[in-house]
Design an enzyme around this catalytic site. Sequence first.
Site, PDB file in Angstrom:
ATOM      1  N   TYR A 118       1.002  -1.161   0.281  1.00 44.51           N
ATOM      2  CA  TYR A 118      -0.265  -0.354  -0.101  1.00 44.51           C
ATOM      3  C   TYR A 118       1.086   1.453   0.295  1.00 44.51           C
ATOM      4  O   TYR A 118       0.555   2.517  -0.822  1.00 44.51           O
ATOM      5  CB  TYR A 118      -1.159   0.285   1.353  1.00 44.51           C
ATOM      6  CG  TYR A 118      -1.516   1.712   1.081  1.00 44.51           C
ATOM      7  CD1 TYR A 118      -2.745   1.199   0.884  1.00 44.51           C
ATOM      8  CD2 TYR A 118      -1.717   2.227   2.165  1.00 44.51           C
ATOM      9  CE1 TYR A 118      -4.063   2.595   0.474  1.00 44.51           C
ATOM     10  CE2 TYR A 118      -2.284   2.895   2.398  1.00 44.51           C
ATOM     11  CZ  TYR A 118      -3.209   3.543   1.790  1.00 44.51           C
ATOM     12  OH  TYR A 118      -4.209   4.704   1.604  1.00 44.51           O
ATOM     13  N   LYS A 136       1.886   4.279  -3.306  1.00 40.81           N
ATOM     14  CA  LYS A 136       0.318   5.804  -2.705  1.00 40.81           C
ATOM     15  C   LYS A 136       2.335   6.858  -2.762  1.00 40.81           C
ATOM     16  O   LYS A 136       1.741   7.936  -3.499  1.00 40.81           O
ATOM     17  CB  LYS A 136       0.447   5.910  -0.830  1.00 40.81           C
ATOM     18  CG  LYS A 136      -0.822   5.827  -0.714  1.00 40.81           C
ATOM     19  CD  LYS A 136      -1.639   6.263  -2.471  1.00 40.81           C
ATOM     20  CE  LYS A 136      -3.605   5.725  -1.794  1.00 40.81           C
ATOM     21  NZ  LYS A 136      -4.157   5.861  -2.445  1.00 40.81           N
ATOM     22  N   THR A 183     -13.497   6.141   6.246  1.00 44.25           N
ATOM     23  CA  THR A 183     -14.361   5.977   5.681  1.00 44.25           C
ATOM     24  C   THR A 183     -14.289   4.351   5.061  1.00 44.25           C
ATOM     25  O   THR A 183     -13.323   3.415   6.227  1.00 44.25           O
ATOM     26  CB  THR A 183     -13.334   6.494   4.017  1.00 44.25           C
ATOM     27  OG1 THR A 183     -12.604   5.653   3.882  1.00 44.25           O
ATOM     28  CG2 THR A 183     -13.724   7.406   3.910  1.00 44.25           C
TER      29      THR A 183
END
Length: 325
Positions: free
Chosen positions: A205, A209, A242
């Site tokens: 991850y 990014k 989220t």
Amino acid sequence: MSLQSVLVPLFKLYLCGIKVLLYQIFNRSFTLPVLPKQNGRVAIVTGGTRGIGFETARHLASLGMHVIIAGNEREEGAAAVRKIHEEGTEGTAEFVFVDMTSLKSVRHFVRLFRDRGLPLHVLVNNAGTMMVPDRQTEDGFEYHLGLNYLSHFLLTNLLLDLLKRSGKPGCCSRIINMSSATHYAGVIDMEDLNRRIQYSSHGAYSQSKLGLVLFTYYLQEQLTASSCSVTVNAVDPGMVDTALYDNLWTLVQLLKKPVAKILFRTPAEGASTAVYAAAASEMEGVGSCYLYNGQKTQSAGVSYDSELQAKLWKKSCQLVGLQEA
């Protein structure tokens, strides 16, 4: 797989998270200034059916833009469009299907869009996933690399000529890449971008990014060199409450829930910097920035490595089947 290869990326990523939370405890969320109307401008927001993507699409539509919400959940997409229109917004919104884990689907989406003859003024590369167990996209890419980075690399390049034609001096087209503070923990392994030797969801991850930030800076350099009226910026939304955190370990999710309600940003707050980058007068003609909480911020030192930027660009072109510019 060594224990160290798992624990080091995990530790580095959670350390980034702690730093962000400490910042958010002592600093208010960025408040958007009054933004100019955007009537007649067209935007695409990937992953715009919920969370930060939806709030970005909603706000851009409220400014008068025609917003295309690109996503892979048709029911969510229809609901998002309906909600935006029910608010009596000045602009309009529509949902168009795309599966960002499939390069074939990305290419099909671009063909459909181009066939309509619309201009494109804003591209928000927002769709993403986090902490997915070891799996691959249909193209054989590590899942974070494929969804978060390579699909947006391809999408942007396939739409770049439209963005160039739509931008004018004093009214540039804008590309916004949604990165994360986790990029500070990222390591680009050019020999193993797909993490097949030693897999860590945290490392994968963070790498994806960081890739978006390197991509941002390299693309802006190219656009500036050719005097194009297109700007590219990377945005860090902060820690936002989220569904992105749904893949966390069960224990971490349980610990996260009470913390999130107090310390995490809301999706609307998380979207504010992306909206600012997409529409603010202060950002006209301004590119190659890493924006956090509405401010230009230094990204990771390695993200400014021009040699690494070029290597990643070349490799990315090979992986998605593009001829290097």
